[in-house]
Design an enzyme around this catalytic site. Sequence first.
Site, PDB file in Angstrom:
ATOM      1  N   CYS A  66      -7.431   2.267   1.680  1.00 24.68           N
ATOM      2  CA  CYS A  66      -7.073   2.074   3.087  1.00 24.68           C
ATOM      3  C   CYS A  66      -7.954   2.703   4.216  1.00 24.68           C
ATOM      4  O   CYS A  66      -8.844   3.702   3.635  1.00 24.68           O
ATOM      5  CB  CYS A  66      -5.647   2.351   3.215  1.00 24.68           C
ATOM      6  SG  CYS A  66      -5.233   4.191   3.365  1.00 24.68           S
ATOM      7  N   CYS A  79      -1.550   8.260  -0.144  1.00 19.67           N
ATOM      8  CA  CYS A  79      -2.365   7.364  -0.979  1.00 19.67           C
ATOM      9  C   CYS A  79      -2.742   8.308  -2.290  1.00 19.67           C
ATOM     10  O   CYS A  79      -3.129   9.429  -2.043  1.00 19.67           O
ATOM     11  CB  CYS A  79      -3.420   6.692  -0.416  1.00 19.67           C
ATOM     12  SG  CYS A  79      -2.882   5.435   0.716  1.00 19.67           S
ATOM     13  N   ASN A  88      -0.315   7.626  -5.963  1.00 20.70           N
ATOM     14  CA  ASN A  88       0.253   7.776  -4.492  1.00 20.70           C
ATOM     15  C   ASN A  88       1.729   8.259  -4.658  1.00 20.70           C
ATOM     16  O   ASN A  88       2.388   8.409  -5.795  1.00 20.70           O
ATOM     17  CB  ASN A  88       0.445   6.490  -4.100  1.00 20.70           C
ATOM     18  CG  ASN A  88       0.854   5.234  -5.345  1.00 20.70           C
ATOM     19  OD1 ASN A  88       0.700   5.522  -6.321  1.00 20.70           O
ATOM     20  ND2 ASN A  88       1.298   4.188  -4.868  1.00 20.70           N
ATOM     21  N   GLU A 134       5.115   8.316  -2.445  1.00 18.27           N
ATOM     22  CA  GLU A 134       5.671   7.457  -1.531  1.00 18.27           C
ATOM     23  C   GLU A 134       6.962   8.234  -0.996  1.00 18.27           C
ATOM     24  O   GLU A 134       7.437   9.371  -1.320  1.00 18.27           O
ATOM     25  CB  GLU A 134       6.142   6.155  -1.846  1.00 18.27           C
ATOM     26  CG  GLU A 134       5.121   5.203  -2.294  1.00 18.27           C
ATOM     27  CD  GLU A 134       5.452   3.943  -2.758  1.00 18.27           C
ATOM     28  OE1 GLU A 134       6.769   3.627  -2.773  1.00 18.27           O
ATOM     29  OE2 GLU A 134       4.505   2.981  -2.669  1.00 18.27           O
ATOM     30  N   CYS A 192      -7.570   6.530   4.163  1.00 19.15           N
ATOM     31  CA  CYS A 192      -8.513   7.290   2.970  1.00 19.15           C
ATOM     32  C   CYS A 192      -9.985   7.138   3.252  1.00 19.15           C
ATOM     33  O   CYS A 192     -10.563   7.906   2.831  1.00 19.15           O
ATOM     34  CB  CYS A 192      -8.133   6.538   1.763  1.00 19.15           C
ATOM     35  SG  CYS A 192      -6.234   7.148   1.082  1.00 19.15           S
ATOM     36  N   GLU A 251      -5.937   8.151  -3.272  1.00 17.22           N
ATOM     37  CA  GLU A 251      -7.372   8.657  -2.992  1.00 17.22           C
ATOM     38  C   GLU A 251      -7.131  10.007  -2.151  1.00 17.22           C
ATOM     39  O   GLU A 251      -7.705  10.855  -2.505  1.00 17.22           O
ATOM     40  CB  GLU A 251      -7.863   7.962  -2.214  1.00 17.22           C
ATOM     41  CG  GLU A 251      -8.216   6.546  -2.871  1.00 17.22           C
ATOM     42  CD  GLU A 251      -7.189   5.434  -2.407  1.00 17.22           C
ATOM     43  OE1 GLU A 251      -6.006   5.622  -2.425  1.00 17.22           O
ATOM     44  OE2 GLU A 251      -7.459   4.256  -2.190  1.00 17.22           O
TER      45      GLU A 251
HETATM   46  N1  THU Z   1      -1.956   2.938  -1.801  1.00 18.10           N
HETATM   47  C1  THU Z   1      -2.802   3.771  -2.363  1.00 18.10           C
HETATM   48  O1  THU Z   1      -2.456   4.537  -3.107  1.00 18.10           O
HETATM   49  N2  THU Z   1      -4.155   3.617  -2.034  1.00 18.10           N
HETATM   50  C2  THU Z   1      -4.637   2.872  -1.207  1.00 18.10           C
HETATM   51  O2  THU Z   1      -5.929   3.050  -0.819  1.00 18.10           O
HETATM   52  C3  THU Z   1      -3.735   1.578  -0.527  1.00 18.10           C
HETATM   53  C4  THU Z   1      -2.564   1.757  -0.784  1.00 18.10           C
HETATM   54  C5  THU Z   1      -0.468   2.958  -2.098  1.00 18.10           C
HETATM   55  C6  THU Z   1       0.212   3.566  -0.732  1.00 18.10           C
HETATM   56  C7  THU Z   1       1.692   3.056  -1.138  1.00 18.10           C
HETATM   57  O3  THU Z   1       2.342   3.875  -2.043  1.00 18.10           O
HETATM   58  C8  THU Z   1       1.426   1.456  -2.013  1.00 18.10           C
HETATM   59  O4  THU Z   1       0.041   1.802  -2.474  1.00 18.10           O
HETATM   60  C9  THU Z   1       1.687   0.417  -1.213  1.00 18.10           C
HETATM   61  O5  THU Z   1       1.217   0.376  -0.069  1.00 18.10           O
END
Ligand code: THU
Length: 294
Positions: A247, A215, A204, A206, A250, A217
């Site tokens: 999520c 994310c 991920n 940010e 994704c 994925e």
């Molecule tokens: N996140 C992911 O990388 N994958 C997911 O399927 C759900 C959330 C990350 C996004 C963000 O950087 C952190 O988790 C908190 O939401």
Amino acid sequence: MIMIERQVGCSVPDEVFQQAAAACFLSMGISRPCALSLLLTDNARIRDINHTWRGMDQATDVLSFPSLSLAPDRLFNQDDPASLEAWDSETGAFYLGDIIISVDKAQEQSAQLGHGLRREMLYLFVHGLCHLLGFDHETREDQLHMRKQEELTLQAVTGELTPDDDQLLQAARAARAQAYVPYSNYRVGAALLCEDGRVFTGCNVENISYGLTNCAERTAVFKAVSEGAQRFEAIAIAADQTAPWPCGACRQVMSEFAPKLRVLVTWDGEQSEMTSLDRLLPHSFLSFQEDRNG
Ligand code: THU
């Protein structure tokens, strides 16, 4: 990233070497960006290089010049500053060194061994790469260790061995190390297995404008698609404290390419039952055209 220079004709395409390097890094759990150079040349030139740098006035099949002299288990060890010496700010990667292959020798050897040029070039490249990664064959023990790594890589590339679920989960766990998470501190790693056996990892990333966060994925999917892979078999997703179920965004992005993708989730030593994307996202959005026309 491999910088390939071809001084002679060779039918083996660049992707073969790129895939072999990716498979080797994956099986060693190396997720740092790495660069190396590969020179495909003839007997006369490799003999020259062998003479100049090793005092051996003869042609050989492969030469490798590691830029680091670290054993494999010390490579990219956080506590080992020697790894940092290989950092190349121009390419934004760790420069592992140079591999030189004589296509003449590879041709001779492939004829003798009765397998194709591609197989021989692949073996020579993987052998050279293992040297760049700190493997050696000075002692019997070292030789066996190196051979095992070569075998693992070659099997992965030739499709004889696609990574199993445990390996995929391990690759997802390793990918967490690159997560850029100053806001949530929640590291997620993903490893996407393609039908051709390649695995793309993602983390991920940010952003201070939170909604722009990508994310793990989707990072993996976008990396795969941008490298020419669109057929996926499975994805492993790893996080630390809680189960990182993908999520909604994704799920939709993955279902565009692989509606029945197998999904494996792991966190904190736990592992979910394997499930599939069509169970996580029934009635995904498939086509605006059908809806309009129908
Ligand atoms: N996140 C992911 O990388 N994958 C997911 O399927 C759900 C959330 C990350 C996004 C963000 O950087 C952190 O988790 C908190 O939401």
